[in-house]
Structures are given as structure tokens and as C-alpha cells.
Design an enzyme around this catalytic site. Structure first.
Site, PDB file in Angstrom:
ATOM      1  N   LEU A   1       0.838  -1.197   0.000  1.00  0.00           N
ATOM      2  CA  LEU A   1       0.000   0.000   0.000  1.00  0.00           C
ATOM      3  C   LEU A   1       0.874   1.249   0.000  1.00  0.00           C
ATOM      4  CD1 LEU A   1      -2.779   1.333   0.110  1.00  0.00           C
ATOM      5  CD2 LEU A   1      -2.662   1.181   2.615  1.00  0.00           C
ATOM      6  N   TYR A   2       1.980   1.211   0.736  1.00  0.00           N
ATOM      7  CA  TYR A   2       2.913   2.340   0.729  1.00  0.00           C
ATOM      8  C   TYR A   2       3.340   2.664  -0.701  1.00  0.00           C
ATOM      9  CZ  TYR A   2       7.325   4.875   1.202  1.00  0.00           C
ATOM     10  OH  TYR A   2       8.329   5.801   1.071  1.00  0.00           O
ATOM     11  N   ALA A   3       3.738   1.636  -1.448  1.00  0.00           N
ATOM     12  CA  ALA A   3       4.153   1.836  -2.838  1.00  0.00           C
ATOM     13  C   ALA A   3       3.016   2.407  -3.672  1.00  0.00           C
ATOM     14  CB  ALA A   3       4.636   0.516  -3.430  1.00  0.00           C
TER      15      ALA A   3
ATOM     16  N   THR B   1       0.573   4.301  -2.671  1.00  0.00           N
ATOM     17  CA  THR B   1       0.338   5.717  -2.377  1.00  0.00           C
ATOM     18  C   THR B   1       1.412   6.595  -3.013  1.00  0.00           C
ATOM     19  OG1 THR B   1       1.543   5.612  -0.253  1.00  0.00           O
ATOM     20  CG2 THR B   1      -0.842   5.227  -0.200  1.00  0.00           C
TER      21      THR B   1
END
Length: 350
Positions: free
Chosen positions: A165-167, A169
Site C-alpha cells: 500500500l505504501y508503494a 500511495t
């Protein structure tokens, strides 16, 4: 605090820079580098508790001794951002505030949307409305390459398979940057950082955790990929990253505004170009700490991590003059010396 903002943001030279995430790892180093060369610098940080805020407060004191004032507030507070621009007409924004970490997204996914998507929009909104508009340099991430199997990673490679999810965003941020550049004429430069390490680093990073646990005699977990393959990262020393940040600021063209022609839009890899296996990192730390680690070799969990990262920096070299100079052993020695001084002040330097 209004007077402190005005004083901190007043340059000796010609640039005035708002640094978001200024109490963070990269943000604090970048703010100090900007101030040292005579730029006006104002910091903004919310001092959240993703990791121990006392480390952020210590960085804040370090910056304040150099005349840098950090406003405590959230990038989603549009009224605060507008007020800052009224007090200090920033020529540039170095936007480094973000919810970091790949694994934490499984615990608190909404924090990533709040900081990395909504927060980025909030920053772009105040920038596009400012007069004059500043140039924006912001932190994307090497994580956008996700499941890309081609190495080394180049800026033109596909980034449509995020592994976390970090990637996702950060990839969203790159698309949002394109929209604000296209519609509002904002000059925007995105920087894809590759595994940044060094003094004052983040306590959730592997090298930091390894150092802490080795010194305490606790076992460390070393993740392995399929077939017992070693995970590798393109570890990049923080001073090299800061050099890239300042070069991006210095080569950023002015924003053009709505309907006044295309504005500059760039994306760069900032990495060391020399991926190193995690086992080698542990071996270097063992030698520096003069202690043998208790190692647990475990299979990499499905938590969003990738097996390797490797930067192609030819574009950054050509345009920014980016030239990372710090090898991993040298950088880790500097980190360990800082760690011992900060956490074990009676220990001797190595």
C-alpha cells in the site's frame, strides 16, 4: 511563532524553502544542508508516534541550534499552510513528510492515505494558489517499481504493480503530481529514494534494528526469499541523498501558472547503484560492533517487501550531477558511531 517563522525563512542568499517532515530522518539532514549554504528554511512536522517522537525532538533541537524553526502541525491543515506562505513567500517546497514503512500499512492503512495522498494534495493546493507559485521537490520512492523484474530500475520502467500500500500511495502521488503540473503549471520534481540510511536514521529500518539487537545480545531475523535467496537493497547514504535533493532544488525551473505554457515535470532515481545483501549488512555491523549476531534465517513474509532494489541513476547523473560517494561500510561506520554516541554515550567511537 509567527516572528520565528519569518526569521527562519529569511534567506542570506536567494532561496526560501519550506521543508515538510523536517524533524524526520532525511528532512532534518536536508534542512541543515540548506541552512548551511545560506537558504532560508522553515520546517513543518507533526511529530507523530509512528516511531519514538523523542528522536524527532532531538533532531528538532539540532535544527534549532542552527537557526531553523520547525512549526508543529499537519500538512493536511490547509489554513496553517496558507499562513506559512503569507509569512514567508517560499521559492521552493521540499516535501518530505509522509507515512513511511512498508509493513506498517497492514496495521494502519488509513494513515498512508491521510499523509501520502491527502497530504500531498494539501501541499499542492497551497502551492498552486500561492503568488508566486513555488517549485516543488518531493519524495516518491523506489517502492513504486514493485514487482518489476528488470534490473537496474530505470525511470521509464513500468510502475503499475505495487507490492505494498505504501508503494501504491507513492505511485498515486506521481500521478497527482502530473495532474497539478498539467492543470496549474506547477514545477514538480519527484525523487525516488532507494533505502536511505545513516546517522539520525529511522528506528524501524533493518540496519537500525540489527544494531540495537546485536548490542543487546538479542537474536535478529534475517529474511530470505524463495529458495533461501538473500534479500538485497540499494543502500544509499543520507548525505548522498541530500546532495540529490539540493541539486533537484537548484535545477528546478519556476512554476508557470495556469495557461502560461508547460511547466517542468521530472522524476529521478536517487540510489547508490550497488545492491548489497542483507547478510552482508549484518557481517559489516558485526565487525564494527565487534560482536557476533545471533541470527534467525526466516522466510520473507507476505507483507509488501520486495526481494531486491537496484537503481539506474544515469538520468540523475546527467541532469543533477548526482554522484553518490559513500560505500556501505563507510556509511554504516558513521551510523554506528552516531548510534553509540546517541544511545550509549559512554562507549568509545570505533
Amino acid at each position: 511563532w509567527l516572528k520565528r517563522v519569518a526569521k527562519s525563512g529569511k534567506p542570506r542568499g536567494h532561496l526560501s524553502v519550506l521543508v515538510t517532515g523536517a524533524a524526520g530522518f532525511i528532512g532534518s539532514h536536508a534542512a541543515l544542508a540548506l541552512k548551511r549554504r545560506g537558504d532560508g528554511v522553515v520546517g513543518l512536522d507533526n511529530f507523530n508516534s509512528y516511531y519514538d517522537p523523542s528522536l524527532k525532538r532531538a533532531r528538532q533541537k539540532l535544527l534549532e541550534r542552527s537557526g531553523i524553526f520547525i512549526v508543529e502541525g499537519d500538512i493536511n491543515n490547509s489554513g496553517l499552510l496558507q499562513k506559512l506562505f503569507e509569512i514567508a513567500p517560499f521559492t521552493h517546497v521540499l516535501h518530505l513528510a509522509a507515512q513511511a514503512g512498508v509493513r506498517y500499512a497492514m496495521k494502519n492503512p488509513k494513515s498512508y492515505i491521510h499523509s501520502n495522498v491527502a497530504g500531498l494534495v494539501s501541499v499542492f493546493e497551497v502551492c498552486k494558489s500561492a503568488n508566486p507559485q513555488p517549485s516543488v521537490v518531493w519524495a516518491s520512492s523506489s517502492s513504486v517499481y514493485g514487482l518489476n523484474g528488470k534490473v537496474p530500475f530505470s525511470e521509464s520502467d513500468p510502475t503499475d504493480q505495487p507490492a505494498s500500500l505504501y508503494a501504491a500511495t507513492k505511485k498515486s502521488g506521481e500521478e497527482i503530481a502530473h495532474a497539478y503540473n498539467h492543470i496549474y503549471g506547477l514545477s514538480v520534481t519527484g525523487l525516488r529514494f532507494f533505502t536511505v540510511y545513516g546517522p539520525w536514521g529511522r528506528p524501524d529500518m533493518a540496519y537500525f534494528l540489527f544494531t540495537k539487537d546485536i548490542l543487546k545480545g538479542r537474536p535478529i531475523d534475517i529474511y530470505q526469499g524463495p529458495g533461501n535467496t538473500t534479500l538485497a537493497r540499494d543502500f544509499t547514504y543520507v548525505d548522498d541523498i541530500v546532495q540529490g535533493c539540493l541539486a533537484a532544488i537548484d535545477t528546478a525551473e519556476k512554476s508557470t501558472g495556469i495557461g502560461k505554457g508547460p511547466a517542468q515535470l521530472r522524476i529521478f532515481n536517487l540510489g547508490n547503484t550497488s545492491p548489497v545483501g542483507v547478510t552482508e549488512v549484518v557481517e559489516i555491523l558485526e565487525a564494527l560492533l565487534k560482536t557476533t549476531a545471533k541470527k534467525n534465517l526466516v522466510a520473507m513474509p507476505q507483507n509488501g517487501d520486495v526481494l531486491f532494489t537496484h537503481a539506474n541513476i544515469s538520468y540523475a547523473k546527467t541532469v543533477l550531477g548526482f554522484n553518490p560517494r559513500t560505500d556501505l561500510r563507510t556509511g554504516l561506520k558513521k551510523f554506528v558511531n552516531w548510534y553509540l554516541k546517541f544511545h550509549h554515550p559512554r562507549e568509545k567511537k570505533i
